[in-house]
Scaffold this active site. Structure first.
Site, PDB file in Angstrom:
ATOM      1  N   GLY A   1       0.839  -1.206   0.000  1.00 62.90           N
ATOM      2  CA  GLY A   1       0.000   0.000   0.000  1.00 62.90           C
ATOM      3  C   GLY A   1       0.867   1.245   0.000  1.00 62.90           C
ATOM      4  O   GLY A   1       0.507   2.286   0.549  1.00 62.90           O
TER       5      GLY A   1
ATOM      6  N   GLN B   1      -1.872   6.963   1.753  1.00 64.40           N
ATOM      7  CA  GLN B   1      -1.478   8.114   2.581  1.00 64.40           C
ATOM      8  C   GLN B   1      -0.560   7.712   3.740  1.00 64.40           C
ATOM      9  O   GLN B   1       0.361   8.452   4.072  1.00 64.40           O
ATOM     10  CB  GLN B   1      -2.640   8.970   3.025  1.00 64.40           C
ATOM     11  CG  GLN B   1      -3.874   8.297   3.544  1.00 64.40           C
ATOM     12  CD  GLN B   1      -4.595   9.190   4.549  1.00 64.40           C
ATOM     13  OE1 GLN B   1      -4.281  10.376   4.677  1.00 64.40           O
ATOM     14  NE2 GLN B   1      -5.541   8.628   5.288  1.00 64.40           N
ATOM     15  N   ILE B   2      -0.743   6.551   4.336  1.00 63.96           N
ATOM     16  CA  ILE B   2       0.201   6.125   5.380  1.00 63.96           C
ATOM     17  C   ILE B   2       1.562   5.846   4.739  1.00 63.96           C
ATOM     18  O   ILE B   2       2.604   6.249   5.266  1.00 63.96           O
ATOM     19  CB  ILE B   2      -0.321   4.890   6.149  1.00 63.96           C
ATOM     20  CG1 ILE B   2      -1.579   5.259   6.940  1.00 63.96           C
ATOM     21  CG2 ILE B   2       0.756   4.335   7.094  1.00 63.96           C
ATOM     22  CD1 ILE B   2      -2.247   4.091   7.656  1.00 63.96           C
TER      23      ILE B   2
ATOM     24  N   ARG C   1     -13.532  -0.671   4.241  1.00 61.35           N
ATOM     25  CA  ARG C   1     -14.952  -1.019   4.306  1.00 61.35           C
ATOM     26  C   ARG C   1     -15.737  -0.081   3.391  1.00 61.35           C
ATOM     27  O   ARG C   1     -15.699   1.133   3.556  1.00 61.35           O
ATOM     28  CB  ARG C   1     -15.463  -0.873   5.740  1.00 61.35           C
ATOM     29  CG  ARG C   1     -16.870  -1.407   5.930  1.00 61.35           C
ATOM     30  CD  ARG C   1     -17.375  -1.056   7.302  1.00 61.35           C
ATOM     31  NE  ARG C   1     -16.777  -1.869   8.347  1.00 61.35           N
ATOM     32  CZ  ARG C   1     -17.377  -2.918   8.913  1.00 61.35           C
ATOM     33  NH1 ARG C   1     -18.583  -3.272   8.550  1.00 61.35           N
ATOM     34  NH2 ARG C   1     -16.766  -3.597   9.856  1.00 61.35           N
TER      35      ARG C   1
ATOM     36  N   GLN D   1      -0.356 -12.803   0.733  1.00 58.26           N
ATOM     37  CA  GLN D   1       0.854 -12.141   1.248  1.00 58.26           C
ATOM     38  C   GLN D   1       1.549 -13.023   2.280  1.00 58.26           C
ATOM     39  O   GLN D   1       2.784 -13.088   2.326  1.00 58.26           O
ATOM     40  CB  GLN D   1       0.509 -10.754   1.818  1.00 58.26           C
ATOM     41  CG  GLN D   1       0.109  -9.776   0.696  1.00 58.26           C
ATOM     42  CD  GLN D   1      -0.151  -8.362   1.176  1.00 58.26           C
ATOM     43  OE1 GLN D   1      -0.091  -8.077   2.366  1.00 58.26           O
ATOM     44  NE2 GLN D   1      -0.459  -7.474   0.248  1.00 58.26           N
TER      45      GLN D   1
ATOM     46  N   ASP E   1      -2.857   3.490  19.113  1.00 58.92           N
ATOM     47  CA  ASP E   1      -3.786   3.587  20.238  1.00 58.92           C
ATOM     48  C   ASP E   1      -3.015   3.886  21.528  1.00 58.92           C
ATOM     49  O   ASP E   1      -3.426   4.701  22.351  1.00 58.92           O
ATOM     50  CB  ASP E   1      -4.569   2.278  20.373  1.00 58.92           C
ATOM     51  CG  ASP E   1      -5.200   1.881  19.054  1.00 58.92           C
ATOM     52  OD1 ASP E   1      -6.036   2.643  18.554  1.00 58.92           O
ATOM     53  OD2 ASP E   1      -4.816   0.829  18.492  1.00 58.92           O
TER      54      ASP E   1
ATOM     55  N   HIS F   1      -7.619  -3.879  17.825  1.00 58.11           N
ATOM     56  CA  HIS F   1      -7.525  -2.499  17.336  1.00 58.11           C
ATOM     57  C   HIS F   1      -8.880  -2.144  16.720  1.00 58.11           C
ATOM     58  O   HIS F   1      -9.087  -2.245  15.518  1.00 58.11           O
ATOM     59  CB  HIS F   1      -6.410  -2.341  16.299  1.00 58.11           C
ATOM     60  CG  HIS F   1      -6.477  -1.026  15.586  1.00 58.11           C
ATOM     61  ND1 HIS F   1      -6.188   0.162  16.198  1.00 58.11           N
ATOM     62  CD2 HIS F   1      -6.870  -0.711  14.332  1.00 58.11           C
ATOM     63  CE1 HIS F   1      -6.381   1.147  15.346  1.00 58.11           C
ATOM     64  NE2 HIS F   1      -6.798   0.649  14.200  1.00 58.11           N
TER      65      HIS F   1
HETATM   66  P1  NAX Z   1      -5.031   4.492   1.537  1.00 57.64           P
HETATM   67  O1  NAX Z   1      -6.315   4.080   0.914  1.00 57.64           O
HETATM   68  O2  NAX Z   1      -4.541   5.888   1.402  1.00 57.64           O
HETATM   69  O3  NAX Z   1      -3.868   3.550   0.959  1.00 57.64           O
HETATM   70  C1  NAX Z   1      -3.981   2.178   0.856  1.00 57.64           C
HETATM   71  C2  NAX Z   1      -3.124   1.729  -0.303  1.00 57.64           C
HETATM   72  O4  NAX Z   1      -3.115   0.305  -0.325  1.00 57.64           O
HETATM   73  C3  NAX Z   1      -3.642   2.198  -1.664  1.00 57.64           C
HETATM   74  O5  NAX Z   1      -2.609   2.868  -2.355  1.00 57.64           O
HETATM   75  C4  NAX Z   1      -4.029   0.895  -2.359  1.00 57.64           C
HETATM   76  O6  NAX Z   1      -3.809   0.935  -3.754  1.00 57.64           O
HETATM   77  C5  NAX Z   1      -3.114  -0.098  -1.674  1.00 57.64           C
HETATM   78  N1  NAX Z   1      -3.555  -1.489  -1.748  1.00 57.64           N
HETATM   79  C6  NAX Z   1      -4.812  -1.994  -1.721  1.00 57.64           C
HETATM   80  N2  NAX Z   1      -4.798  -3.322  -1.875  1.00 57.64           N
HETATM   81  C7  NAX Z   1      -3.504  -3.688  -1.977  1.00 57.64           C
HETATM   82  C8  NAX Z   1      -2.853  -4.930  -2.174  1.00 57.64           C
HETATM   83  N3  NAX Z   1      -3.543  -6.062  -2.284  1.00 57.64           N
HETATM   84  N4  NAX Z   1      -1.503  -4.943  -2.219  1.00 57.64           N
HETATM   85  C9  NAX Z   1      -0.815  -3.788  -2.136  1.00 57.64           C
HETATM   86  N5  NAX Z   1      -1.375  -2.578  -1.977  1.00 57.64           N
HETATM   87  C10 NAX Z   1      -2.711  -2.536  -1.889  1.00 57.64           C
HETATM   88  O7  NAX Z   1      -5.115   4.028   3.064  1.00 57.64           O
HETATM   89  P2  NAX Z   1      -4.228   4.505   4.293  1.00 57.64           P
HETATM   90  O8  NAX Z   1      -4.813   5.717   4.878  1.00 57.64           O
HETATM   91  O9  NAX Z   1      -2.801   4.522   3.885  1.00 57.64           O
HETATM   92  O10 NAX Z   1      -4.516   3.325   5.335  1.00 57.64           O
HETATM   93  C11 NAX Z   1      -4.061   2.003   5.100  1.00 57.64           C
HETATM   94  C12 NAX Z   1      -4.655   1.046   6.108  1.00 57.64           C
HETATM   95  O11 NAX Z   1      -4.271   1.379   7.430  1.00 57.64           O
HETATM   96  C13 NAX Z   1      -6.175   1.008   6.136  1.00 57.64           C
HETATM   97  O12 NAX Z   1      -6.601  -0.354   6.177  1.00 57.64           O
HETATM   98  C14 NAX Z   1      -6.527   1.682   7.432  1.00 57.64           C
HETATM   99  O13 NAX Z   1      -7.765   1.256   7.954  1.00 57.64           O
HETATM  100  C15 NAX Z   1      -5.375   1.250   8.296  1.00 57.64           C
HETATM  101  N6  NAX Z   1      -5.124   2.016   9.530  1.00 57.64           N
HETATM  102  C16 NAX Z   1      -4.696   1.335  10.617  1.00 57.64           C
HETATM  103  C17 NAX Z   1      -4.379   1.943  11.802  1.00 57.64           C
HETATM  104  C18 NAX Z   1      -3.904   1.174  12.995  1.00 57.64           C
HETATM  105  O14 NAX Z   1      -3.724   1.787  14.039  1.00 57.64           O
HETATM  106  N7  NAX Z   1      -3.695  -0.148  12.943  1.00 57.64           N
HETATM  107  C19 NAX Z   1      -4.535   3.423  11.951  1.00 57.64           C
HETATM  108  C20 NAX Z   1      -4.573   4.143  10.653  1.00 57.64           C
HETATM  109  C21 NAX Z   1      -5.318   3.461   9.540  1.00 57.64           C
HETATM  110  O15 NAX Z   1      -6.689   3.692   9.724  1.00 57.64           O
END
Ligand code: NAX
Length: 340
Positions: free
Chosen positions: A11, A15-16, A92, A112, A159, A187
């Site tokens: 990913g 943004q992360i 979601r 993966q 968290d 989480h």
């Molecule tokens: P974004 O939607 O900005 O980025 C996700 C990226 O993953 C996209 O570029 C997409 O093309 C890519 N992607 C999707 N499927 C893929 C695959 N099969 N292989 C490789 N890349 C793939 O999301 P972002 O804001 O970066 O958040 C990423 C994830 O972190 C989300 O699932 C979000 O819910 C989770 N989070 C987890 C947190 C935690 O504390 N554990 C907090 C922050 C965030 O909410």
């Protein structure tokens, strides 16, 4: 000079990923003496955007960055990797049931896990950030039978850091004054931030804040109310509050937490303190064995260890049990879907 360590970020164009890659490349995750080689995994539509980020990485001329490889091939992405940051996940969508969400993510984290099993370095460490993080980690682990199970972890450090900051603000203390805070469970909104073992400048946090040590309301009803109606929900719902304010979900703080998690896992946690991480349960604290649940942990010699022997009051017990039950339910769902 040390040999470069291969770090895979999935990913990477998200943004992360954007907030994470520059900090990894600058040495903030593995330390100032360790060169890194980045492997970025994206879906085909986002490879170009990842290439743009890689151009910016070049433009930083980071002395520790040994190279960047961008791919949409899962096997290639995990080839030789020692640190796998699994950030990309299926969000979601409107109208999606929890089962649908788990199934969609099973289609990502299962393959993966298999690729990690077959191609990663022997010392591979996996941090799952993409939600639902704990159960995604469980799915990946179940596809990697040759990797020691404790190498699969889920991120609850954000968290933990949120709780540190909230507690410091309430006590008028600095975050560095606060020790031994714990996030338990999933989480998710059921997570339980536990202040009952925490210390603020060497004193018991519950005493400093006037919360009864058994978590019962008692005389200091206002302080109890602060715990149940402010602190716990503020920490658990902080992600939603960020979305509301920023119009986008937490990114820099999530990346920061991922850096903290891996940094401490590899380089150790400080003496006299602990942190929180989603790690496979060994049955400690009544958490069903094998679940990837958040615990108080220290890292010694590159391994997470669950802090043993803490007394759990009834207030905490009920909240830990509720969050663990949610993890059990998620495990049942992915089992019935054949994902583990
Ligand atoms: P974004 O939607 O900005 O980025 C996700 C990226 O993953 C996209 O570029 C997409 O093309 C890519 N992607 C999707 N499927 C893929 C695959 N099969 N292989 C490789 N890349 C793939 O999301 P972002 O804001 O970066 O958040 C990423 C994830 O972190 C989300 O699932 C979000 O819910 C989770 N989070 C987890 C947190 C935690 O504390 N554990 C907090 C922050 C965030 O909410």
């Amino acid at each position: 000079a040390k040999a470069p360590v291969t770090v895979t970020v999935t990913g990477a164009a998200g943004q992360i990923g954007y907030a994470l890659l520059f900090r990894v490349a600058s040495g903030q995750m593995l330390g100032p003496d360790t060169p890194v080689r980045l492997k970025l995994l994206e879906i085909p539509q986002a490879v170009k955007a990842a290439e743009g980020t890689a151009m910016e990485l070049d433009d930083c001329a980071f002395p520790l960055l040994d190279g960047v490889d961008i791919t949409d091939d899962t096997n290639r992405a995990f080839d030789g990797t020692s640190v796998a940051l699994l950030v990309g996940a299926r969000p979601r969508a409107k109208g999606m049931e929890r089962g649908d969400l788990l199934e969609a993510n099973g289609g990502i984290f299962g393959p993966q896990g298999t690729a990690i099993n077959e191609h990663a370095a022997d010392d591979v460490r996996v941090l799952v950030v993409g939600n639902p993080a704990n159960t995604n980690a469980l799915i990946a682990r179940s596809h990697a039978p040759d990797v020691p199970p404790e190498r699969f972890t889920a991120m609850t450090r954000l968290d933990h850091n949120r709780a540190l900051s909230q507690l410091a603000a309430k006590a008028g203390a600095s975050v560095t004054d606060i020790k031994k805070l714990t996030i338990w469970g999933n989480h998710s909104a059921t997570q339980y931030p536990d202040i009952f073992h925490a210390e603020i400048a060497g004193k018991k946090a519950a005493d400093v804040l006037g919360v009864a040590p058994d978590g019962s309301g008692g005389a200091a009803a206002d302080d109890h109310q602060w715990l149940t109606e402010e602190f716990i929900p503020t920490v658990a719902k902080r992600g939603a509050a960020i979305i509301e304010a920023r119009g986008a979900s937490s990114a820099a703080s999530a990346a920061n937490a991922a850096i903290d998690h891996v940094h401490d896992w590899v380089l150790g946690t400080p003496e006299g303190d602990w942190t929180s991480a989603g790690v496979p349960s060994d049955g400690s604290y009544g958490v069903a064995e094998g679940l990837i649940s958040s615990f108080p942990v220290v890292s010694r010699h590159g391994r997470w260890e669950i802090v043993p022997g803490l007394e759990i009051n009834d207030f905490s017990r009920a909240r830990i049990d509720a969050s663990v039950q949610e993890l059990i339910d998620e495990r049942e769902t992915v089992r019935s879907l054949g994902l583990i």
